[in-house]
Write a protein that holds these residues in place. Structure first.
Motif, mmCIF file in Angstrom:
data_model
loop_
_atom_site.group_PDB
_atom_site.id
_atom_site.type_symbol
_atom_site.label_atom_id
_atom_site.label_comp_id
_atom_site.label_asym_id
_atom_site.label_seq_id
_atom_site.Cartn_x
_atom_site.Cartn_y
_atom_site.Cartn_z
ATOM 1 N N GLU A 255 57.232 42.875 -13.740
ATOM 2 C CA GLU A 255 55.973 42.493 -13.080
ATOM 3 C C GLU A 255 54.970 41.963 -14.097
ATOM 4 N N ALA B 286 53.250 38.399 -14.002
ATOM 5 C CA ALA B 286 51.787 38.287 -13.943
ATOM 6 C C ALA B 286 51.278 37.387 -15.059
ATOM 7 N N THR C 68 49.936 42.962 -16.496
ATOM 8 C CA THR C 68 49.235 43.734 -15.461
ATOM 9 C C THR C 68 48.384 44.806 -16.139
#
Lengths: 239, 339, 95
Positions: B320, B324, A143
């Motif tokens: 996360e 991702a 991210t």
């Protein structure tokens, strides 16, 4: 124990493993996911095992670990850096395990006093390096937030990487060659992780040979205090 | 999905599929289930099982898993201060095992249809519990030994019978766990032995730790049988194989000679061998303390959960990132991989 | 699991040559590479494993050995009921 043990060398390599193992032990119960609890502990245990072998080549492992003061430790400044966030820990792992794999790979091929340990350790550190690579890729190319954190971590630890390639007396390897190989390997992983290879200096004038000469950072003293306190509180006791 | 909703969905499925014959099918399933349990056969994930059996198991296995994870904390507390490299290695390995045991157990719980995230959420919000023993603090190095000897000892006494529990995945996880756990107890015992035989300060440290951990360890077996509400049904389902009092007595009988070998005393003046019963009599347990700690008023309740939540919350960005990355690179569980 | 999606994987381990892979348990991982490494850490760290397979749980199709088996669960052909097997519409709370 073989005929000649270079005390400095065994302490340098042993302290690297001892200190990094200790830092990784601080993650117990705090890892970002349960599966990582097991992985980080594996790495910490491997390193502690290496440390015990290396320190035992010099003297009593516990005396060396618990009764030396800050200025007598020969570890790199890199490994004593506080864990920071997970990105920081992974960047430290990437830099150090890549180095360790190259170093042990070369030592295992030789006939020196560390050949035996190196042959066993190189398999362990190959796994450590792989673990660091896998996470560097995921954090760098994950991210925006993870990319930013990983980028910051790689940058902030870069200046500690030069010390890894300052020759250690008693360790007979091609240091310059190792540094090139290290840079190539690390750059490749960073690029695949969409991260910039840090451009800053890999050491400062003040850090030349720092950790190896017993010049450490402030957090190291606090780390040692915690590590040694109980042992020192009971002089001569057996545990 | 909330547990109740999932049960309702499952029930609706069965009803919808076997329209009209639903009642009959269920009682046939029930009869077959009862027969299997009676015959010491294992119930496996795809078998029909009573909703209450499933719910009880999810709760029990999950709470067992939570106990392993929370149980890492009191011991991890001493990793950085372990007084010898050998002890440090042993302790790190033990705490690592506990993480692993938690993972095996979450894995077993998930076969019943509840995801790990949901279970962790219940732990973090207090809707599911963990073994109350871990709400006590590890104040000295000797506490690490006391936990190994007494707490792991009590856990083993509880866990060995679970290797024959009726639910297959749980029983198999327990077999794996018990194999690893025996090393933990031995190490704790050995740690205390070193202290007991060491300096006067070390001996005192060991005795002090045992004095603090003995009674809470006895409480690990739960309330007395006549106050234990759910035991009867769990015994019938062969999720629970022995009563609380039975296991507690077994544990006391094992510990008394071990304490003697350790050169340490147990803090119970009423502890004495009863020739007639063939067991050791022991003093009254302070159940007020037990219930108080269970309710959340123990020394470390808040701290344990806060630490766990901290790890989970601070780790979210890492999890996360990995998810991702997997989504970007199309490797997110779309095929088998082998090595 | 929600937006931090680490799906469930089944782990099979062959501990020695000459044996076949047996089901060891499950774990969560975001992708195959980490699943394999996590499996190695979790199920073989005592040197128990030689070869490891990891398979996403969702990729497994299971059947009952005997349709007349009183335990036949008509609802699914999955190895067990797991929340990721349910399609949950976006934006639904508490699911």
């Amino acid at each position: 124990m073989t005929a000649t043990v270079h005390t400095s060398a065994a302490l340098a390599l042993g302290d690297d493993a001892l200190v990094l193992s200790h830092r990784l032990g601080e993650w117990a119960g705090l890892a970002p996911v349960l599966e990582e609890e097991v992985a980080l502990a594996n790495i910490a245990l491997d390193l502690l095992g290496q440390a015990r072998v290396l320190l035992s080549m010099v003297g009593d492992e516990d005396e060396l670990a618990y009764l030396r003061e800050e200025r007598a430790f020969r570890n790199l400044q890199l490994v004593e850096q506080p864990n920071g966030d997970f990105a920081h820990t992974i960047a430290r792992q990437l830099y150090f395990s890549t180095y360790q794999r190259l170093l042990y790979g070369r030592l295992a091929e030789g006939q020196g006093e560390f050949a035996g340990l190196a042959a066993k350790a190189v398999k362990e550190v190959a796994y450590h390096q792989d673990h660091a690579e896998q996470w560097t890729l995921r954090l760098g190319d994950g991210t925006d937030l993870s990319h930013e954190r990983m980028s910051r971590a790689c940058e902030s630890l870069w200046r500690f990487t030069g010390e890894m390639f300052l020759p250690v007396e008693g360790v007979d390897v091609d240091w310059a060659g190792m540094k090139d190989a290290w840079l190539e390997s690390v750059s490749d992983v960073l690029r695949r992780a969409t991260l910039e290879v840090p451009q800053g200096p890999q050491s400062g004038a003040w850090t030349a040979g720092a950790g190896r000469q017993g010049l450490h950072t402030e957090s190291f003293g606090r780390m040692l205090a915690e590590m040694q306190h109980l042992h020192r509180s009971h002089p001569g006791a057996t545990w | 999905m909330v547990e109740g909703d999932r049960m309702a969905t499952a029930a609706a499925h069965r009803t919808a599929h076997a329209d009209g014959a639903a009642q009959e099918d269920t009682s046939a399933f029930q009869a077959a289930f009862d027969a299997a349990v009676a015959a010491e056969e294992r119930i496996e994930p795809r078998d029909w099982m009573p909703d209450a059996y499933r719910a009880t198991l999810v709760r029990q296995i999950a709470q067992h898993a939570h106990s392993e994870i929370i149980g890492m904390q009191p011991e991890a507390n001493w990793i950085t201060r372990a007084p010898s490299l050998r002890r440090k290695a042993i302790l790190m390995a033990k705490v690592q095992d506990e993480a692993g045991h938690g993972l095996y157990l979450y894995s077993a719980a998930e076969t019943l249809g509840t995801g790990r995230d949901e279970l962790l959420d219940k732990l973090h919000t207090g809707r599911q519990k963990y073994s109350s023993i871990f709400n006590y603090p590890t104040l000295t190095w000797a506490d690490v030994g006391a936990i190994g000897w007494l707490v792991d000892g009590a856990a083993i006494t509880n866990q060995v019978p679970l290797c024959r529990c009726s639910y297959g995945p749980y029983a198999r996880a327990m077999v794996r766990i018990c194999k690893e756990e025996s090393f933990h107890q031995r190490q704790g015992y050995e740690l205390l032995l070193s202290l007991s035989r060491g300096t006067a300060e070390q001996h005192a440290m060991a005795q002090d730790a045992v004095d603090r951990w003995w009674w809470p360890s006895l409480m690990m077996f739960g309330p007395p049988d006549d106050e234990s509400a759910h035991s009867a049904q769990s015994m019938a389902w062969k999720i629970k194989r022995h009563s609380n009092d039975e296991l507690r007595q077994r544990f006391v009988d094992i510990c008394v000679p071990q304490a003697e070998s350790l050169g340490l005393t147990l803090p119970d003046p009423a502890l004495v061998w009863n020739e007639e019963r063939g067991h050791h009599d022991f003093g009254p347990i302070d159940w007020t303390e037990f219930h108080d700690v269970l309710k959340g008023n123990g020394p470390c309740n808040d701290q344990r959960i806060a630490r766990r939540r901290q790890a989970h919350d601070e780790g979210a960005w890492v999890r996360e990132a990995a998810a991702a990355h997997a989504a970007k690179h199309g490797n997110a569980g779309t095929g088998a991989t082998h090595a | 699991m929600t937006n931090t999606d680490w799906p469930l994987w089944e782990v099979f381990v062959r501990s020695r040559r000459g044996l076949s892979h047996t089901h060891a348990g499950s774990l969560h991982a975001p992708d195959a590479e980490l699943a394999l490494r996590n499996a190695r850490d979790l199920y073989t760290r005592r040197g128990e494993g030689v070869s490891i397979w990891v398979v996403p749980s969702s990729a497994i199709t299971a059947s009952s050995p005997d349709e007349k088996d009183p335990f036949f669960e008509p609802a699914a052909d999955k190895p067990y009921r797991h929340p990721t097997f349910y399609d949950i519409p976006e934006g639904v709370k508490h699911l």
